[in-house]
Write a protein that holds these residues in place. Structure first.
Motif, PDB file in Angstrom:
ATOM      1  N   THR A 117       0.821  -1.199   0.000  1.00 12.51           N
ATOM      2  CA  THR A 117       0.000   0.000   0.000  1.00 12.51           C
ATOM      3  C   THR A 117       0.858   1.253   0.000  1.00 12.51           C
ATOM      4  OG1 THR A 117      -1.710  -1.191   1.192  1.00 12.51           O
ATOM      5  CG2 THR A 117      -1.857   1.189   1.213  1.00 12.51           C
ATOM      6  N   ALA A 118       1.974   1.239   0.735  1.00 10.82           N
ATOM      7  CA  ALA A 118       2.834   2.411   0.771  1.00 10.82           C
ATOM      8  C   ALA A 118       3.350   2.740  -0.620  1.00 10.82           C
ATOM      9  CB  ALA A 118       3.995   2.183   1.731  1.00 10.82           C
ATOM     10  N   THR A 119       3.589   1.731  -1.448  1.00 11.07           N
ATOM     11  CA  THR A 119       4.056   1.955  -2.801  1.00 11.07           C
ATOM     12  C   THR A 119       3.022   2.735  -3.603  1.00 11.07           C
ATOM     13  OG1 THR A 119       5.194  -0.156  -2.691  1.00 11.07           O
ATOM     14  CG2 THR A 119       4.931   0.805  -4.866  1.00 11.07           C
ATOM     15  N   ILE A 120       1.773   2.459  -3.359  1.00 11.13           N
ATOM     16  CA  ILE A 120       0.709   3.111  -4.107  1.00 11.13           C
ATOM     17  C   ILE A 120       0.594   4.575  -3.719  1.00 11.13           C
ATOM     18  CG2 ILE A 120      -1.791   3.152  -4.465  1.00 11.13           C
ATOM     19  CD1 ILE A 120      -1.731   0.142  -4.078  1.00 11.13           C
ATOM     20  N   ARG A 121       0.908   4.907  -2.501  1.00 12.36           N
ATOM     21  CA  ARG A 121       0.690   6.249  -1.982  1.00 12.36           C
ATOM     22  C   ARG A 121       1.793   7.210  -2.371  1.00 12.36           C
ATOM     23  NH1 ARG A 121      -3.860   6.282  -0.171  1.00 12.36           N
ATOM     24  NH2 ARG A 121      -4.673   4.485   0.856  1.00 12.36           N
ATOM     25  N   ASN A 149     -16.113  -6.547  -8.815  1.00 14.37           N
ATOM     26  CA  ASN A 149     -15.051  -7.438  -9.281  1.00 14.37           C
ATOM     27  C   ASN A 149     -13.673  -6.846  -9.018  1.00 14.37           C
ATOM     28  OD1 ASN A 149     -16.887  -9.344 -10.194  1.00 14.37           O
ATOM     29  ND2 ASN A 149     -16.901  -8.558 -12.291  1.00 14.37           N
ATOM     30  N   SER A 150     -13.509  -5.563  -9.302  1.00 17.27           N
ATOM     31  CA  SER A 150     -12.209  -4.914  -9.107  1.00 17.27           C
ATOM     32  C   SER A 150     -11.829  -4.858  -7.630  1.00 17.27           C
ATOM     33  CB  SER A 150     -12.223  -3.507  -9.703  1.00 17.27           C
ATOM     34  OG  SER A 150     -12.402  -3.573 -11.098  1.00 17.27           O
ATOM     35  N   LEU A 151     -12.786  -4.516  -6.777  1.00 21.93           N
ATOM     36  CA  LEU A 151     -12.495  -4.472  -5.342  1.00 21.93           C
ATOM     37  C   LEU A 151     -12.043  -5.847  -4.844  1.00 21.93           C
ATOM     38  CD1 LEU A 151     -15.412  -2.203  -4.067  1.00 21.93           C
ATOM     39  CD2 LEU A 151     -12.967  -1.662  -4.011  1.00 21.93           C
ATOM     40  N   HIS A 152     -12.719  -6.891  -5.278  1.00 18.35           N
ATOM     41  CA  HIS A 152     -12.333  -8.240  -4.856  1.00 18.35           C
ATOM     42  C   HIS A 152     -10.991  -8.656  -5.454  1.00 18.35           C
ATOM     43  CE1 HIS A 152     -15.755  -9.238  -2.374  1.00 18.35           C
ATOM     44  NE2 HIS A 152     -16.525  -8.660  -3.272  1.00 18.35           N
ATOM     45  N   GLN A 153     -10.701  -8.247  -6.676  1.00 18.15           N
ATOM     46  CA  GLN A 153      -9.398  -8.530  -7.269  1.00 18.15           C
ATOM     47  C   GLN A 153      -8.292  -7.785  -6.522  1.00 18.15           C
ATOM     48  OE1 GLN A 153     -10.309  -7.316 -11.253  1.00 18.15           O
ATOM     49  NE2 GLN A 153     -11.159  -9.315 -11.808  1.00 18.15           N
ATOM     50  N   PHE A 154      -8.537  -6.524  -6.170  1.00 20.07           N
ATOM     51  CA  PHE A 154      -7.556  -5.757  -5.397  1.00 20.07           C
ATOM     52  C   PHE A 154      -7.325  -6.415  -4.033  1.00 20.07           C
ATOM     53  CE2 PHE A 154      -8.512  -1.384  -7.576  1.00 20.07           C
ATOM     54  CZ  PHE A 154      -7.913  -1.826  -8.735  1.00 20.07           C
ATOM     55  N   ARG A 155      -8.413  -6.907  -3.421  1.00 21.14           N
ATOM     56  CA  ARG A 155      -8.282  -7.589  -2.128  1.00 21.14           C
ATOM     57  C   ARG A 155      -7.459  -8.863  -2.269  1.00 21.14           C
ATOM     58  NH1 ARG A 155     -10.248 -11.921  -0.430  1.00 21.14           N
ATOM     59  NH2 ARG A 155     -11.970 -11.950  -1.901  1.00 21.14           N
ATOM     60  N   GLN A 156      -7.783  -9.665  -3.253  1.00 23.34           N
ATOM     61  CA  GLN A 156      -7.052 -10.917  -3.465  1.00 23.34           C
ATOM     62  C   GLN A 156      -5.574 -10.665  -3.758  1.00 23.34           C
ATOM     63  OE1 GLN A 156      -9.427 -12.620  -6.589  1.00 23.34           O
ATOM     64  NE2 GLN A 156     -10.778 -13.681  -5.160  1.00 23.34           N
ATOM     65  N   ALA A 157      -5.270  -9.532  -4.371  1.00 22.03           N
ATOM     66  CA  ALA A 157      -3.889  -9.180  -4.691  1.00 22.03           C
ATOM     67  C   ALA A 157      -3.155  -8.555  -3.501  1.00 22.03           C
ATOM     68  CB  ALA A 157      -3.856  -8.226  -5.885  1.00 22.03           C
ATOM     69  N   GLY A 188       0.255   7.612 -12.943  1.00 20.49           N
ATOM     70  CA  GLY A 188      -0.320   6.603 -13.825  1.00 20.49           C
ATOM     71  C   GLY A 188       0.631   5.440 -14.041  1.00 20.49           C
ATOM     72  N   PRO A 189       1.858   5.701 -14.495  1.00 20.06           N
ATOM     73  CA  PRO A 189       2.812   4.598 -14.651  1.00 20.06           C
ATOM     74  C   PRO A 189       3.116   3.890 -13.326  1.00 20.06           C
ATOM     75  CG  PRO A 189       3.523   6.488 -15.911  1.00 20.06           C
ATOM     76  CD  PRO A 189       2.357   6.940 -15.081  1.00 20.06           C
ATOM     77  N   CYS A 190       3.126   4.639 -12.216  1.00 22.26           N
ATOM     78  CA  CYS A 190       3.371   4.031 -10.904  1.00 22.26           C
ATOM     79  C   CYS A 190       2.244   3.047 -10.578  1.00 22.26           C
ATOM     80  CB  CYS A 190       3.465   5.114  -9.836  1.00 22.26           C
ATOM     81  SG  CYS A 190       3.669   4.484  -8.164  1.00 22.26           S
ATOM     82  N   LEU A 191       1.000   3.460 -10.779  1.00 28.56           N
ATOM     83  CA  LEU A 191      -0.134   2.579 -10.520  1.00 28.56           C
ATOM     84  C   LEU A 191      -0.121   1.381 -11.462  1.00 28.56           C
ATOM     85  CD1 LEU A 191      -3.027   5.099  -9.827  1.00 28.56           C
ATOM     86  CD2 LEU A 191      -1.951   3.541  -8.202  1.00 28.56           C
ATOM     87  N   MET A 192       0.285   1.609 -12.708  1.00 33.43           N
ATOM     88  CA  MET A 192       0.390   0.488 -13.656  1.00 33.43           C
ATOM     89  C   MET A 192       1.373  -0.545 -13.134  1.00 33.43           C
ATOM     90  SD  MET A 192       0.332   2.358 -17.377  1.00 33.43           S
ATOM     91  CE  MET A 192       0.545   0.828 -18.264  1.00 33.43           C
ATOM     92  N   ALA A 193       2.522  -0.074 -12.641  1.00 33.49           N
ATOM     93  CA  ALA A 193       3.536  -0.988 -12.125  1.00 33.49           C
ATOM     94  C   ALA A 193       3.034  -1.731 -10.896  1.00 33.49           C
ATOM     95  CB  ALA A 193       4.821  -0.219 -11.798  1.00 33.49           C
ATOM     96  N   LEU A 223      -0.101  -2.440 -10.089  1.00 34.46           N
ATOM     97  CA  LEU A 223      -1.089  -3.444 -10.504  1.00 34.46           C
ATOM     98  C   LEU A 223      -0.401  -4.647 -11.141  1.00 34.46           C
ATOM     99  CD1 LEU A 223      -3.973  -1.209 -11.932  1.00 34.46           C
ATOM    100  CD2 LEU A 223      -3.907  -2.416  -9.745  1.00 34.46           C
ATOM    101  N   ARG A 224       0.586  -4.395 -11.983  1.00 38.71           N
ATOM    102  CA  ARG A 224       1.310  -5.511 -12.612  1.00 38.71           C
ATOM    103  C   ARG A 224       2.031  -6.355 -11.557  1.00 38.71           C
ATOM    104  NH1 ARG A 224       2.809  -1.833 -17.308  1.00 38.71           N
ATOM    105  NH2 ARG A 224       1.406  -2.561 -18.941  1.00 38.71           N
ATOM    106  N   MET A 225       2.688  -5.692 -10.595  1.00 33.95           N
ATOM    107  CA  MET A 225       3.398  -6.432  -9.548  1.00 33.95           C
ATOM    108  C   MET A 225       2.426  -7.266  -8.716  1.00 33.95           C
ATOM    109  SD  MET A 225       6.415  -3.744  -8.312  1.00 33.95           S
ATOM    110  CE  MET A 225       5.619  -3.567  -6.790  1.00 33.95           C
ATOM    111  N   ALA A 226       1.184  -6.816  -8.610  1.00 32.98           N
ATOM    112  CA  ALA A 226       0.165  -7.554  -7.855  1.00 32.98           C
ATOM    113  C   ALA A 226      -0.480  -8.638  -8.714  1.00 32.98           C
ATOM    114  CB  ALA A 226      -0.903  -6.587  -7.337  1.00 32.98           C
ATOM    115  N   GLY A 227      -0.036  -8.776  -9.954  1.00 33.67           N
ATOM    116  CA  GLY A 227      -0.564  -9.809 -10.833  1.00 33.67           C
ATOM    117  C   GLY A 227      -1.850  -9.421 -11.546  1.00 33.67           C
TER     118      GLY A 227
END
Length: 146
Positions: free
Chosen positions: A2-6, A70-78, A14-19, A21-25
Motif C-alpha cells: 500500500t505504501a508503494t501506491i501512496r 469485481n475490481s475491489l475483490h481482485q484488489f483484495r485478493q492481490a 499513472g505509470p506508478c499505478l500500472m507498475a 497493478l502488474r506487480m500484484a498480478g
C-alpha cells in the motif's frame, strides 16, 4: 504494498499505478487504473462498492457496479485492499492493509480505525491442521447516545 501506491501527486502516478497493478498480478486496464487512482490517491480510507461507484461516476469514469465489485475483490485478493465484512450483506474495503481493528458506527454506516495496540487478544485457538491464522478482525459496533 500500500505504501508503494501512496506516491505524492505527480504526473507519473499513472505509470506508478500500472507498475503496482502488474506487480500484484493484475492487468492494468483503463478501468482498474481509474479505480486505483480513486482509491489510493489520498489518505487511507474505507469504502464500499456503492460509494466507489458514485465517486467513479462523479469523476467521469464509466464503469458498472459489477465491475466495481469485481475490481475491489481482485484488489483484495492481490493484497492491495483489506475487506471488512460488517454483516452478510455489507462489506467495506480498507486501503490500509496493516493489522488494525475497526469501529462500525451504526447510525452513520461508517467504519473508523482502531489502532492495533488498543485491543489485546488472548486465547486464539490453534488453526486446524494444515492451516494458519492470518489475522484477527475485531469490529466494535457503536451508535450515538441520545
Amino acid at each position: 504494498m500500500t505504501a508503494t501506491i501512496r506516491a505524492e501527486a505527480h504526473p507519473s502516478r499513472g505509470p506508478c499505478l500500472m507498475a503496482v497493478l502488474r506487480m500484484a498480478g493484475l492487468r492494468p486496464t483503463r478501468q482498474r487504473l481509474a479505480l486505483a487512482e480513486l482509491l489510493f490517491s489520498g489518505p487511507h480510507r474505507h469504502v464500499n462498492a456503492e460509494q466507489l461507484h458514485s465517486e467513479a461516476e462523479g469523476a467521469g469514469v464509466s464503469v458498472s457496479l459489477a465491475t466495481i465489485y469485481n475490481s475491489l475483490h481482485q484488489f483484495r485478493q492481490a493484497g492491495l485492499l483489506r475487506e471488512i465484512s460488517v454483516d452478510a450483506a455489507r462489506s467495506y474495503f480498507d486501503t490500509d492493509t496493516t493489522d488494525h481493528h475497526h469501529f462500525f458506527i451504526e447510525d452513520e454506516q461508517r467504519i473508523e480505525d482502531i489502532p492495533s495496540d488498543s485491543i489485546k487478544i488472548a486465547g486464539i485457538p490453534d488453526a486446524p491442521e494444515g492451516m494458519k491464522v492470518t489475522h484477527v478482525d475485531v469490529i466494535v459496533r457503536v451508535k450515538r447516545t441520545q
